[in-house]
Design an enzyme around this catalytic site. Structure first.
Site, PDB file in Angstrom:
ATOM      1  N   ALA A 155       0.833  -1.206   0.000  1.00  0.00           N
ATOM      2  CA  ALA A 155       0.000   0.000   0.000  1.00  0.00           C
ATOM      3  C   ALA A 155       0.871   1.261   0.000  1.00  0.00           C
ATOM      4  O   ALA A 155       0.704   2.143  -0.855  1.00  0.00           O
ATOM      5  CB  ALA A 155      -0.924  -0.019   1.221  1.00  0.00           C
TER       6      ALA A 155
ATOM      7  N   VAL B 199       8.302   3.948  13.460  1.00  0.00           N
ATOM      8  CA  VAL B 199       7.312   4.897  13.970  1.00  0.00           C
ATOM      9  C   VAL B 199       6.691   4.321  15.236  1.00  0.00           C
ATOM     10  O   VAL B 199       6.256   3.169  15.261  1.00  0.00           O
ATOM     11  CB  VAL B 199       6.235   5.174  12.895  1.00  0.00           C
ATOM     12  CG1 VAL B 199       5.125   6.047  13.460  1.00  0.00           C
ATOM     13  CG2 VAL B 199       6.881   5.833  11.682  1.00  0.00           C
TER      14      VAL B 199
ATOM     15  N   GLU C 225      -0.739 -22.141   1.992  1.00  0.00           N
ATOM     16  CA  GLU C 225       0.433 -22.029   1.111  1.00  0.00           C
ATOM     17  C   GLU C 225       1.675 -22.585   1.811  1.00  0.00           C
ATOM     18  O   GLU C 225       2.498 -23.259   1.198  1.00  0.00           O
ATOM     19  CB  GLU C 225       0.652 -20.564   0.696  1.00  0.00           C
ATOM     20  CG  GLU C 225      -0.435 -20.077  -0.267  1.00  0.00           C
ATOM     21  CD  GLU C 225      -0.112 -18.753  -0.933  1.00  0.00           C
ATOM     22  OE1 GLU C 225       0.538 -17.920  -0.287  1.00  0.00           O
ATOM     23  OE2 GLU C 225      -0.512 -18.561  -2.096  1.00  0.00           O
TER      24      GLU C 225
HETATM   25  C1  LIG Z   1       2.420 -15.821   3.689  1.00  0.00           C
HETATM   26  C2  LIG Z   1       1.412 -14.844   3.178  1.00  0.00           C
HETATM   27  C3  LIG Z   1       0.756 -15.079   1.970  1.00  0.00           C
HETATM   28  C4  LIG Z   1      -0.160 -14.158   1.493  1.00  0.00           C
HETATM   29  N1  LIG Z   1      -0.751 -14.400   0.286  1.00  0.00           N
HETATM   30  C5  LIG Z   1      -1.553 -13.469  -0.263  1.00  0.00           C
HETATM   31  C6  LIG Z   1      -2.063 -13.636  -1.581  1.00  0.00           C
HETATM   32  O1  LIG Z   1      -1.813 -14.654  -2.222  1.00  0.00           O
HETATM   33  N2  LIG Z   1      -2.833 -12.656  -2.096  1.00  0.00           N
HETATM   34  C7  LIG Z   1      -3.094 -11.484  -1.416  1.00  0.00           C
HETATM   35  O2  LIG Z   1      -3.752 -10.592  -1.965  1.00  0.00           O
HETATM   36  N3  LIG Z   1      -2.636 -11.295  -0.164  1.00  0.00           N
HETATM   37  C8  LIG Z   1      -1.871 -12.244   0.438  1.00  0.00           C
HETATM   38  N4  LIG Z   1      -1.350 -12.042   1.689  1.00  0.00           N
HETATM   39  C9  LIG Z   1      -1.732 -10.807   2.424  1.00  0.00           C
HETATM   40  C10 LIG Z   1      -0.886  -9.616   1.986  1.00  0.00           C
HETATM   41  O3  LIG Z   1       0.477  -9.943   2.051  1.00  0.00           O
HETATM   42  C11 LIG Z   1      -1.177  -8.394   2.857  1.00  0.00           C
HETATM   43  O4  LIG Z   1      -2.558  -8.130   2.813  1.00  0.00           O
HETATM   44  C12 LIG Z   1      -0.377  -7.190   2.359  1.00  0.00           C
HETATM   45  O5  LIG Z   1       0.996  -7.406   2.583  1.00  0.00           O
HETATM   46  C13 LIG Z   1      -0.800  -5.894   3.050  1.00  0.00           C
HETATM   47  O6  LIG Z   1      -0.066  -4.841   2.529  1.00  0.00           O
HETATM   48  P1  LIG Z   1       0.275  -3.563   3.411  1.00  0.00           P
HETATM   49  O7  LIG Z   1       0.993  -2.601   2.529  1.00  0.00           O
HETATM   50  O8  LIG Z   1      -0.946  -3.092   4.110  1.00  0.00           O
HETATM   51  O9  LIG Z   1       1.234  -4.066   4.557  1.00  0.00           O
HETATM   52  P2  LIG Z   1       2.674  -4.785   4.546  1.00  0.00           P
HETATM   53  O10 LIG Z   1       2.925  -5.459   3.259  1.00  0.00           O
HETATM   54  O11 LIG Z   1       2.697  -5.571   5.795  1.00  0.00           O
HETATM   55  O12 LIG Z   1       3.698  -3.564   4.700  1.00  0.00           O
HETATM   56  C14 LIG Z   1       3.770  -2.792   5.867  1.00  0.00           C
HETATM   57  C15 LIG Z   1       5.111  -2.072   5.906  1.00  0.00           C
HETATM   58  O13 LIG Z   1       5.132  -1.210   7.036  1.00  0.00           O
HETATM   59  C16 LIG Z   1       6.351  -1.329   7.736  1.00  0.00           C
HETATM   60  N5  LIG Z   1       6.108  -1.001   9.144  1.00  0.00           N
HETATM   61  C17 LIG Z   1       5.319  -1.661  10.006  1.00  0.00           C
HETATM   62  N6  LIG Z   1       5.325  -1.056  11.201  1.00  0.00           N
HETATM   63  C18 LIG Z   1       6.138   0.021  11.070  1.00  0.00           C
HETATM   64  C19 LIG Z   1       6.553   1.036  11.977  1.00  0.00           C
HETATM   65  N7  LIG Z   1       6.111   1.072  13.227  1.00  0.00           N
HETATM   66  N8  LIG Z   1       7.409   1.976  11.541  1.00  0.00           N
HETATM   67  C20 LIG Z   1       7.863   1.963  10.264  1.00  0.00           C
HETATM   68  N9  LIG Z   1       7.501   1.019   9.373  1.00  0.00           N
HETATM   69  C21 LIG Z   1       6.643   0.069   9.773  1.00  0.00           C
HETATM   70  C22 LIG Z   1       6.745  -2.795   7.522  1.00  0.00           C
HETATM   71  O14 LIG Z   1       8.132  -2.986   7.723  1.00  0.00           O
HETATM   72  C23 LIG Z   1       6.297  -3.021   6.081  1.00  0.00           C
HETATM   73  O15 LIG Z   1       7.324  -2.642   5.191  1.00  0.00           O
HETATM   74  C24 LIG Z   1      -0.459 -12.968   2.227  1.00  0.00           C
HETATM   75  C25 LIG Z   1       0.193 -12.731   3.448  1.00  0.00           C
HETATM   76  C26 LIG Z   1       1.120 -13.642   3.929  1.00  0.00           C
HETATM   77  C27 LIG Z   1       1.826 -13.346   5.230  1.00  0.00           C
END
Ligand SMILES: Cc1cc2nc3c(=O)[nH]c(=O)nc-3n(C[C@H](O)[C@H](O)[C@H](O)COP(=O)(O)OP(=O)(O)OC[C@H]3O[C@@H](n4cnc5c(N)ncnc54)[C@H](O)[C@@H]3O)c2cc1C
Length: 403
Positions: A12, A79, A166
């Site tokens: 995101a 953060v 998976e």
């Molecule tokens: C094993 C696995 C398989 C999956 N398979 C699928 C799939 O096949 N299809 C699908 O659509 N979804 C899948 N998902 C779900 C998907 O990965 C998540 O919904 C997605 O990663 C969410 O994106 P995001 O950007 O919200 O968060 P994230 O990808 O978790 O990114 C969050 C970022 O914020 C950073 N962060 C966190 N806290 C802090 C802080 N306090 N300060 C600074 N930085 C911080 C982290 O380091 C990270 O870089 C899967 C998840 C897992 C774990």
């Protein structure tokens, strides 16, 4: 000069930053992307990293190599708090005042407060946890010739969603390979998937879920219906639907029973729905015109829907792109655009290297074609980050790397 701060460089946050980079080139704005690590990792690949079928080096995409750092500042920081009233993001290293905030800090595991989960189970929540799980598993196989203790080759996976399924499927292939390498009889390996319902993977519908379950059973994974109530050093205690208790013996337990929004959400006093922020139709905190929450931290309910969409990488990317465009328009003096609409494009669950089950275009797909589609989805994300060169460097093709 307007200041935009994005917290989190997952699907995101990074998509939002790249959209702002494209849309606001030459504008007088200051965009800062704050992330815990120097790298982005596709969270959907964590299970492969934890099994060594996709290397951690390949999974890491260094943020400064995909961002135009002349236009977007990148800050490696953790953060700790967002002060909404003073509009400041507070990190360990620095503070980041903002006019617009995009909170995209992702997910954390949900243990439901059950005893032993934090202490004895692994959770698939970061590259570091995935690498620890890999080191532990490989050590067990390497040392088997010294202790010949089959109890050390028993695995329990709690949760029958994407992560659990998976992982369990790929674990079959990987443990077969490790047995061959280390000269161990594969019959000593035992893998149990624990889920609360007979059916698995509800997002694949009845037919897709049943097909995936049959494939898992054919691979030799045991499936147990019940609710895990405790994890201890010998395994997992499960309450079965008839009320009886069962212990699944396991030396390695993966807890994949659910995720929740980052603790930053609660720590910053944001209004919550199930540990996520119930955002309005422009993905803003209700009542605010400058605080956006996207990805797994956000609970977005589509028009006419009764429940928020489940958190996925797909919706996280779409939210990032949408908010990037929205902020770019508003910063340029325009009005917010149309409300956010989620375009569901199907989903594919991999079942190791050459098999998968999914729904694409409303049709259930499976087998090698589905596995190919899964690779296409993952490579498409790499293409967005770094074009064809990044796909060639880190992309996934027919067989993935292993030993
Ligand atoms: C094993 C696995 C398989 C999956 N398979 C699928 C799939 O096949 N299809 C699908 O659509 N979804 C899948 N998902 C779900 C998907 O990965 C998540 O919904 C997605 O990663 C969410 O994106 P995001 O950007 O919200 O968060 P994230 O990808 O978790 O990114 C969050 C970022 O914020 C950073 N962060 C966190 N806290 C802090 C802080 N306090 N300060 C600074 N930085 C911080 C982290 O380091 C990270 O870089 C899967 C998840 C897992 C774990």
């Amino acid at each position: 000069m307007k200041r935009i701060v994005i917290v989190g460089a997952g699907y995101a946050g990074l998509e939002c930053a790249l959209t702002l980079q494209r849309k606001l080139k030459g504008e007088k704005v200051h965009v800062t992307l704050v992330n815990r690590h120097d790298y982005h990792y596709p969270a959907t690949l964590l299970h492969r990293v934890s099994l060594g079928t996709y290397s951690a080096r390949k999974a890491r995409v260094f943020i400064r190599t995909v961002l135009d750092t002349d236009h977007i500042e990148f800050a490696k920081d953790i953060v700790e708090h967002v002060d909404l009233s003073h509009k400041v993001v507070e990190g360990v290293m620095s503070c980041y005042p903002y006019d617009y905030l995009v909170l995209a800090a992702g997910f954390t595991g949900n243990t439901f407060g059950l005893p032993g989960v934090e202490t004895y189970a692994y959770q698939m929540t970061s590259m570091n946890t995935a690498e620890r799980l890999l080191a532990d598993m490989e050590q067990r196989f390497k040392n088997y010739s010294f202790n010949a203790d089959p109890a050390r080759l028993k695995f329990a996976v709690v949760g029958n969603g994407f992560t659990g399924v998976e992982y369990a499927a790929e674990l079959v292939d990987r443990t077969r390979e490790l047995c061959r390498i280390c000269g161990i009889d594969y019959r000593n390996v035992d893998i149990t998937l624990i889920g609360r319902h007979e059916s698995i993977l509800p997002m694949l519908g009845e037919r897709g879920g049943a097909l995936a379950k049959q494939k898992l059973l054919d691979m030799g994974v045991h499936y147990l219906v019940g609710s895990a109530v405790r994890v201890h050093p010998e395994g997992v205690e499960v309450e079965c639907p008839d009320g009886t208790m069962r212990t699944v013996l396991a030396s390695t337990v993966l807890w994949a029973a659910g995720v929740q929004g980052n603790p930053l959400v609660a720590d910053s006093g944001l209004p919550q729905r199930g540990n996520r922020v119930a955002v309005d139709d422009h993905l803003r905190v209700p009542g605010s015109t400058c605080t956006y929450v996207i990805g797994d931290c956000a609970a977005f309910t589509g028009k006419g829907e009764s429940r928020p969409y489940p958190p996925t990488g797909q919706i996280a990317q779409q939210m990032g792109r949408y908010v990037g465009r929205e902020i770019a328009a508003v910063v340029r003096g325009g009005e917010p655009g149309r409300p956010f609409t989620y375009h569901y494009r199907g989903t594919v669950c991999s079942l190791s290297h050459l098999d998968a089950v999914g729904i694409v275009g409303g049709k259930v797909i499976s087998g090698e074609f589905a596995a190919f589609m899964k690779n296409v989805i993952e490579n498409k994300w790499l293409f967005e980050l770094g074009g064809g060169a990044l796909v060639m460097k880190k992309g996934q093709f027919r067989m993935r790397t292993s030993d």
